[in-house]
Design an enzyme around this catalytic site. Structure first.
Site, PDB file in Angstrom:
ATOM      1  N   ASN A 151      37.230  64.528  14.711  1.00 25.09           N
ATOM      2  CA  ASN A 151      38.087  65.036  15.781  1.00 25.09           C
ATOM      3  C   ASN A 151      37.950  64.125  16.990  1.00 25.09           C
ATOM      4  O   ASN A 151      36.847  63.890  17.480  1.00 25.09           O
ATOM      5  CB  ASN A 151      37.714  66.472  16.136  1.00 25.09           C
ATOM      6  CG  ASN A 151      38.081  67.421  15.010  1.00 25.09           C
ATOM      7  OD1 ASN A 151      39.117  67.243  14.371  1.00 25.09           O
ATOM      8  ND2 ASN A 151      37.249  68.393  14.743  1.00 25.09           N
ATOM      9  N   ARG A 163      38.553  64.219  20.175  1.00 30.33           N
ATOM     10  CA  ARG A 163      38.744  64.922  21.460  1.00 30.33           C
ATOM     11  C   ARG A 163      37.483  65.738  21.746  1.00 30.33           C
ATOM     12  O   ARG A 163      36.586  65.797  20.912  1.00 30.33           O
ATOM     13  CB  ARG A 163      39.913  65.899  21.327  1.00 30.33           C
ATOM     14  CG  ARG A 163      39.707  66.802  20.109  1.00 30.33           C
ATOM     15  CD  ARG A 163      40.649  67.942  20.012  1.00 30.33           C
ATOM     16  NE  ARG A 163      40.693  68.503  18.681  1.00 30.33           N
ATOM     17  CZ  ARG A 163      39.819  69.355  18.172  1.00 30.33           C
ATOM     18  NH1 ARG A 163      38.789  69.755  18.897  1.00 30.33           N
ATOM     19  NH2 ARG A 163      39.939  69.813  16.949  1.00 30.33           N
ATOM     20  N   LYS A 180      44.218  62.504   7.736  1.00 31.05           N
ATOM     21  CA  LYS A 180      42.979  62.791   7.006  1.00 31.05           C
ATOM     22  C   LYS A 180      42.746  61.837   5.834  1.00 31.05           C
ATOM     23  O   LYS A 180      41.601  61.560   5.483  1.00 31.05           O
ATOM     24  CB  LYS A 180      42.980  64.243   6.521  1.00 31.05           C
ATOM     25  CG  LYS A 180      42.891  65.232   7.669  1.00 31.05           C
ATOM     26  CD  LYS A 180      42.523  66.632   7.198  1.00 31.05           C
ATOM     27  CE  LYS A 180      42.602  67.589   8.366  1.00 31.05           C
ATOM     28  NZ  LYS A 180      41.915  68.860   8.145  1.00 31.05           N
ATOM     29  N   LYS A 222      36.674  78.452  13.371  1.00 33.98           N
ATOM     30  CA  LYS A 222      35.336  78.764  13.870  1.00 33.98           C
ATOM     31  C   LYS A 222      35.346  79.956  14.814  1.00 33.98           C
ATOM     32  O   LYS A 222      36.285  80.134  15.586  1.00 33.98           O
ATOM     33  CB  LYS A 222      34.776  77.543  14.609  1.00 33.98           C
ATOM     34  CG  LYS A 222      34.621  76.335  13.709  1.00 33.98           C
ATOM     35  CD  LYS A 222      34.549  75.049  14.506  1.00 33.98           C
ATOM     36  CE  LYS A 222      34.657  73.843  13.581  1.00 33.98           C
ATOM     37  NZ  LYS A 222      34.923  72.600  14.320  1.00 33.98           N
ATOM     38  N   LYS A 276      37.970  68.093  -3.929  1.00 35.44           N
ATOM     39  CA  LYS A 276      37.101  69.043  -4.624  1.00 35.44           C
ATOM     40  C   LYS A 276      36.729  70.149  -3.639  1.00 35.44           C
ATOM     41  O   LYS A 276      36.368  69.877  -2.491  1.00 35.44           O
ATOM     42  CB  LYS A 276      35.851  68.290  -5.086  1.00 35.44           C
ATOM     43  CG  LYS A 276      34.871  69.122  -5.861  1.00 35.44           C
ATOM     44  CD  LYS A 276      35.243  69.145  -7.325  1.00 35.44           C
ATOM     45  CE  LYS A 276      34.452  70.203  -8.076  1.00 35.44           C
ATOM     46  NZ  LYS A 276      35.155  70.630  -9.285  1.00 35.44           N
ATOM     47  N   ILE A 336      34.182  72.651  -2.354  1.00 31.44           N
ATOM     48  CA  ILE A 336      32.733  72.868  -2.440  1.00 31.44           C
ATOM     49  C   ILE A 336      32.471  74.356  -2.237  1.00 31.44           C
ATOM     50  O   ILE A 336      32.934  74.950  -1.260  1.00 31.44           O
ATOM     51  CB  ILE A 336      31.991  71.979  -1.415  1.00 31.44           C
ATOM     52  CG1 ILE A 336      32.305  70.513  -1.763  1.00 31.44           C
ATOM     53  CG2 ILE A 336      30.493  72.230  -1.437  1.00 31.44           C
ATOM     54  CD1 ILE A 336      31.704  69.501  -0.868  1.00 31.44           C
ATOM     55  N   GLY A 391      43.040  73.225  12.685  1.00 37.77           N
ATOM     56  CA  GLY A 391      42.952  74.670  12.907  1.00 37.77           C
ATOM     57  C   GLY A 391      43.093  75.496  11.635  1.00 37.77           C
ATOM     58  O   GLY A 391      43.510  76.647  11.679  1.00 37.77           O
ATOM     59  N   GLY A 392      42.723  74.898  10.498  1.00 30.90           N
ATOM     60  CA  GLY A 392      42.759  75.639   9.233  1.00 30.90           C
ATOM     61  C   GLY A 392      44.164  75.864   8.689  1.00 30.90           C
ATOM     62  O   GLY A 392      44.339  76.551   7.685  1.00 30.90           O
TER      63      GLY A 392
HETATM   64  P1  ADP Z   1      41.088  71.751  10.052  1.00 26.66           P
HETATM   65  O1  ADP Z   1      41.321  70.341  10.511  1.00 26.66           O
HETATM   66  O2  ADP Z   1      42.343  72.477   9.731  1.00 26.66           O
HETATM   67  O3  ADP Z   1      40.132  72.507  10.932  1.00 26.66           O
HETATM   68  P2  ADP Z   1      38.986  70.972   8.190  1.00 26.66           P
HETATM   69  O4  ADP Z   1      39.231  69.862   7.245  1.00 26.66           O
HETATM   70  O5  ADP Z   1      38.158  70.692   9.411  1.00 26.66           O
HETATM   71  O6  ADP Z   1      40.390  71.587   8.629  1.00 26.66           O
HETATM   72  O7  ADP Z   1      38.352  72.202   7.421  1.00 26.66           O
HETATM   73  C1  ADP Z   1      38.202  73.476   8.021  1.00 26.66           C
HETATM   74  C2  ADP Z   1      37.279  74.343   7.186  1.00 26.66           C
HETATM   75  O8  ADP Z   1      37.784  74.503   5.848  1.00 26.66           O
HETATM   76  C3  ADP Z   1      35.889  73.788   7.001  1.00 26.66           C
HETATM   77  O9  ADP Z   1      35.046  74.076   8.074  1.00 26.66           O
HETATM   78  C4  ADP Z   1      35.457  74.503   5.736  1.00 26.66           C
HETATM   79  O10 ADP Z   1      35.099  75.830   6.008  1.00 26.66           O
HETATM   80  C5  ADP Z   1      36.720  74.536   4.920  1.00 26.66           C
HETATM   81  N1  ADP Z   1      36.821  73.380   3.998  1.00 26.66           N
HETATM   82  C6  ADP Z   1      37.464  72.223   4.219  1.00 26.66           C
HETATM   83  N2  ADP Z   1      37.338  71.381   3.184  1.00 26.66           N
HETATM   84  C7  ADP Z   1      36.595  71.994   2.245  1.00 26.66           C
HETATM   85  C8  ADP Z   1      36.107  71.652   0.945  1.00 26.66           C
HETATM   86  N3  ADP Z   1      36.368  70.478   0.369  1.00 26.66           N
HETATM   87  N4  ADP Z   1      35.348  72.558   0.294  1.00 26.66           N
HETATM   88  C9  ADP Z   1      35.061  73.753   0.858  1.00 26.66           C
HETATM   89  N5  ADP Z   1      35.499  74.146   2.066  1.00 26.66           N
HETATM   90  C10 ADP Z   1      36.252  73.289   2.770  1.00 26.66           C
END
Ligand code: ADP
Length: 444
Positions: free
Chosen positions: A290, A292, A116, A237, A201, A203, A164-165
């Site tokens: 992503n 894929r 990332k 999601k 940051k 958001i 995956g969060g």
């Molecule tokens: P993963 O790769 O684990 O799915 P992501 O980077 O795609 O992680 O982020 C997953 C979710 O986390 C986003 O859809 C959003 O809801 C939340 N998120 C990620 N980064 C931020 C941020 N900087 N501010 C607020 N929410 C965030």
């Protein structure tokens, strides 16, 4: 030309790929773990090879066994689906070294975008807006604290190799930092065998908007519009739609152009997704790419009429893409509900077991992507998502009504599912009004 594809996956995505191959006249090989001997993908493929015990590390994540199965079966390509080895650059490299076509971007691109921190640098250099955050991966907690202070609270701490969060924590203040950082690090080590973190940051009230990209080997890149993925639980999601009610056509063009530029800068090839956070004031920021096919790809297929799996295969075969940006037209509205074997009353705890009774909805504009049937046992070893209900209507209102009706018809007994919870979402006033952010479920 690809003649035979081995599908290095299971569940509904394996079935989805088998169906696309069949339409293209390509032979399919399934791989399965011992516990998946009766699985639908095992039964539907032209041939199937058992690659080991239930545990994913000994089967669907075992590169050597999957490569051996490919060679033994005479397949010339591997489709990795999503999850498992789909974003593993080592696996893509192994395919390359063994002269097997990996249906996806090159291993160099996967490696760069899978990290990332690197991905953000690539995008920033291409003029893509990124969220303010740390430049290099962080391991040391004190260094992290210092950077978080400079960025300003609230901050989000993420695993460099995250997905995956997992390995993600929010710190609202300096007092919360140490606990959040240690927990995110611990979770990342467990999930990704890596504990490098980065901080950005946080958001407060964004929407998750992502753009589907298609890119061929010759530098032609188009976007297929956005997907709205703000309906999430624990940063995962649950329901996705296309188009987003928050995106005007001018914003779509602007974000789409940025996404295409980002993909070009990353030397991207095949299908990919650029994820953004859209802030309340209309500014948007790159989150990750992503490399894929995504779980939620069907909503894009429904509104564009483009079969993304077939496009992936054609691109991997070396076809020149004949799609131009102006050929891509968004028609109507599509929604996908992920049906998971889990208990929403118990913080979405997985609920494996045998499906005793089963009825899937149908009708005009209803699509079911699933791999379940009556009598199948849902294994505790794998992801809890067991089916996707996808609807396509002439507009958002019609799509919501179709989904409401489809969920009402759906019967899955024997295990707990989130069907009722999805029903609540589609009937929620704020959802119907298109008035929500990524906090929707927490605030329900
Ligand atoms: P993963 O790769 O684990 O799915 P992501 O980077 O795609 O992680 O982020 C997953 C979710 O986390 C986003 O859809 C959003 O809801 C939340 N998120 C990620 N980064 C931020 C941020 N900087 N501010 C607020 N929410 C965030």
């Amino acid at each position: 030309m690809i003649k035979k594809i081995l599908i290095a996956n299971r569940g509904e995505i394996a079935v989805r790929i088998i169906r696309a191959c069949r339409e293209l006249g390509i032979e399919t090989v399934a791989v399965y773990s011992e516990t998946d001997a009766e699985a639908l993908h095992t039964q539907l493929a032209d041939s199937a090879i058992c690659i080991g015990p239930a545990s994913a590390t000994e089967s669907y994540l075992n590169m050597e066994r999957i490569i051996s199965a490919t060679i033994i079966s005479g397949a010339d390509a591997i489709h990795p689906g999503f999850g498992f080895l789909s974003e593993n650059s080592k696996f893509a490299k192994l395919c390359y070294d063994c002269n097997i076509t990996f249906i996806g971007p090159s291993y160099e691109v996967i490696e760069n975008l899978g990290n990332k921190s690197n991905a953000k640098t690539t995008m920033k250099n291409a003029g893509v807006p990124v969220i303010e955050g740390s430049k290099d991966p962080i391991i040391d907690i004190e260094e992290g604290r210092k950077i978080a202070g400079e960025i300003g609270y609230p901050v989000i701490i993420k695993a460099v190799l995250g997905g995956g969060g997992k390995g993600m924590r929010i710190a609202n203040s300096a007092a919360e930092f140490n606990g959040a950082f240690s927990n995110a690090k611990k979770e990342s080590k467990m999930a990704f065998s890596d504990d490098r973190m980065y901080i950005e940051k946080y958001i407060e009230n964004p929407r998750h908007i992502e753009f589907q990209i298609l890119a061929d080997k010759y530098g032609n890149v188009v976007h297929l519009g956005e997907r709205e993925c703000s309906i999430q639980r624990n940063h995962q999601k649950l329901l996705e739609e296309a188009p987003s009610s928050a995106i005007s056509s001018s914003l779509r063009n602007k974000m789409g152009e940025v996404a295409v530029n980002g993909a070009k800068a990353a030397k991207y090839e095949n299908a990919g997704t650029i994820e953004f956070l859209l802030d309340e004031d209309g500014s948007f920021y790159f989150m990750e790419m992503n490399t894929r096919i995504q779980v939620e790809h069907p909503v894009t297929e429904e509104v564009t009429g483009i079969d993304l799996i077939k496009e992936q295969i054609r691109i991997a075969e070396g076809d020149k893409m004949n799609l131009k940006q102006e050929d891509i037209v968004i028609t109507g509205h599509a929604i996908e509900c992920r049906i998971n074997a889990e208990d929403p009353e118990e913080n979405f705890r997985p609920s494996p077991g045998e499906i005793k009774e089963y009825h899937m909805p149908g009708g005009n504009g209803i699509r079911i992507d699933s791999a379940i049937y009556q009598g199948i046992k849902i294994s505790p070893y794998y992801d809890s998502m067991i089916a996707k209900i996808i609807v396509h209507g002439k507009d958002r209102k019609e799509a919501i009504r179709k989904m409401d009706s489809a969920l009402g018809e759906l019967v899955i007994n024997g295990i707990k599912t989130n069907t009722h919870f999805q029903h609540e979402i589609v009937n929620h006033k704020n959802f119907k009004d298109g008035n929500f952010t990524i906090k929707f479920i927490d605030e329900m």
